[in-house]
Design a protein around this motif. Structure first.
Motif, PDB file in Angstrom:
ATOM      1  N   SER A 137       7.149  -4.987  -0.447  1.00  0.00           N
ATOM      2  CA  SER A 137       8.511  -4.438   0.292  1.00  0.00           C
ATOM      3  C   SER A 137       8.740  -2.912   0.066  1.00  0.00           C
ATOM      4  N   LYS A 195       6.304  -0.821   5.656  1.00  0.00           N
ATOM      5  CA  LYS A 195       6.215  -0.454   7.308  1.00  0.00           C
ATOM      6  C   LYS A 195       4.854   0.515   7.949  1.00  0.00           C
ATOM      7  N   ASP A 251       9.226  -9.325   3.925  1.00  0.00           N
ATOM      8  CA  ASP A 251      10.013  -9.765   4.990  1.00  0.00           C
ATOM      9  C   ASP A 251       9.784 -11.156   5.503  1.00  0.00           C
ATOM     10  N   ASP A 295      14.860  -8.464   5.086  1.00  0.00           N
ATOM     11  CA  ASP A 295      14.082  -7.188   5.566  1.00  0.00           C
ATOM     12  C   ASP A 295      13.785  -6.625   4.096  1.00  0.00           C
ATOM     13  N   GLY A 296      12.350  -6.162   3.850  1.00  0.00           N
ATOM     14  CA  GLY A 296      11.965  -5.660   2.752  1.00  0.00           C
ATOM     15  C   GLY A 296      12.592  -4.342   2.199  1.00  0.00           C
TER      16      GLY A 296
END
Ligand code: ADP
Ligand code: MG
Length: 379
Positions: free
Chosen positions: A306, A311, A332, A337-338
């Protein structure tokens, strides 16, 4: 008690901005449900003010920043409530981590963002300064997310690693959801802080290496990477924690200069920082997690990732290659949403505090024992 609605406010070491989460908390092992999430980026001027306060702030600078951040957090909470069509009256409390301006493990940890301002503007009681009590009890004051990892995000049947890659990176080993016995956690070292700092030094308009694009176009300088991985922090056994004081802008500038000296390109510098994060996490899990298996039948435990670093595909792919055959799973995909995870974790810790329950995990921080954390500012 049944359901409790609360807001968690997090502003991490990456200095990207303020994350607020509206969370429905259930008593006992009931868990936490994310109702709404909002991120407000710091402007580069705000980020600069925080960095300056850390580097050379006078007491006056720090005092003004404390109040200004309190205002900023309050506006962020009100923005979140408006977005979720919720009212301050619905909230039991706000749990605010604050912005760390100094973290010297075991000696002092200091967060800004005046809880009095938050309580006054939003009209809700505030739990703040979570880390101080753990330090007073002989702990590092970090990481504090591990108890939330144990209670909320562990696997129900077998062991699991929870990895959060923010400015710094931390892992928690959870033997089974709700089981603190045998759980442990530590900061592995830098998360995105060094990658961000080098990216910004090369391009002041870029907040970070979006989607790991520049790292992909470069190649890590292998010899330098090995030298960086020889940093004594990585050899230190857990419990341990770190921060921007060690892996911050000065460190990043040195890495950049050394890449240049070795004949590397700008992108090679970003690739080297990205590899440093991935390799140091991978090595830490292998080294300090030896023998920790998923289940009695020897299944290999997964690593659930996370934080904003999840991302960055260049980072995640390098990490996945490093720790295979352990699977890397995005937080996620299992929960929510992490990037909201830490804000949710602090809402959970706030609930512990208002219920008179401990929030630290001594195996993670090294404190002398479990402690009820934080200060409560009445509404
Ligand atoms: N699309 C993306 N590509 C690459 N990196 C990203 C992306 N989105 C977020 N990040 C990284 O995540 C960071 C923010 O992560 P966060 O979990 O909020 O850290 P912290 O808790 O320390 O503030 C950014 O500074 C950036 O490095
Ligand atoms: Mg953040």
């Amino acid at each position: 008690m049944s359901d409790t609605l609360a807001v968690g406010v997090m502003s991490g070491t990456s200095l990207d901005g303020i994350s607020t989460a509206l969370v429905r908390l259930r008593d006992g092992a009931g868990g936490a449900e994310l109702v709404a999430f909002r991120q407000e980026p710091y402007s580069s001027a705000e980020r600069g003010a925080i960095i300056d306060a850390m580097a050379r702030g006078t007491p006056k600078d720090v005092a003004f920043l404390h109040v200004a951040l309190g205002e900023r957090f309050a506006a962020a909470v009100l923005g979140l409530l408006a977005q979720a069509r919720a009212s301050p009256k619905d909230l039991s409390f706000i749990a605010s981590h604050g912005q760390t301006i100094w973290h010297e493990p075991g000696r002092a940890t200091f967060q800004l963002g005046d809880a009095a301002v938050l309580a006054e503007r939003v009209g809700v009681r505030v739990v703040s300064d979570f880390r101080a009590r753990d330090v007073a009890a002989g702990g590092q004051g970090a990481p504090l997310v591990p108890l939330a990892d144990v209670m909320l995000f562990g696997h129900e049947q077998h062991g699991r690693w929870l990895l959060n890659v923010g400015g710094m990176a931390n892992v928690t080993w959870v033997p089974r959801r709700g089981v603190a016995e045998g759980a442990f956690a530590f900061d592995t070292g830098p998360g995105v802080a060094v990658i961000d700092a080098i990216t910004r030094r090369l391009d002041p308009d870029a907040p970070y290496d979006r989607d790991g694009e520049r790292a992909r176009r470069g190649r890590p300088v292998a010899k330098l990477l090995e030298e960086l991985l020889a940093d004594p922090y990585f050899d230190q056994p857990p419990p341990k924690s770190t921060g921007r004081e060690r892996f911050g802008i000065d460190y990043a500038d040195k890495v950049l200069a050394r890449v240049k000296k070795a004949g590397g390109s700008d992108n090679d510098a970003i690739a080297t920082a990205t590899a440093l994060t991935a390799e140091s996490i991978g090595r830490a899990i292998a080294r300090w997690g030896e023998g920790r298996r998923g289940t009695g039948d020897g299944e290999i435990a997964e690593v659930v990732i996370s934080g904003g670093g999840a991302k960055n595909p260049a980072l995640v792919e390098r990490l996945a290659a490093k720790i295979q055959p352990r699977p890397v799973v995005l937080f996620d995909q299992l929960f929510f949403d992490g990037e909201a995870k830490e804000a949710v974790a602090f809402a959970f810790l706030g609930m512990q505090t208002v219920s008179g329950k401990p929030g630290n995990l001594p195996a993670a921080t090294g404190a002398r024992g479990p402690r009820v954390l934080g200060h409560i500012t009445p509404a």
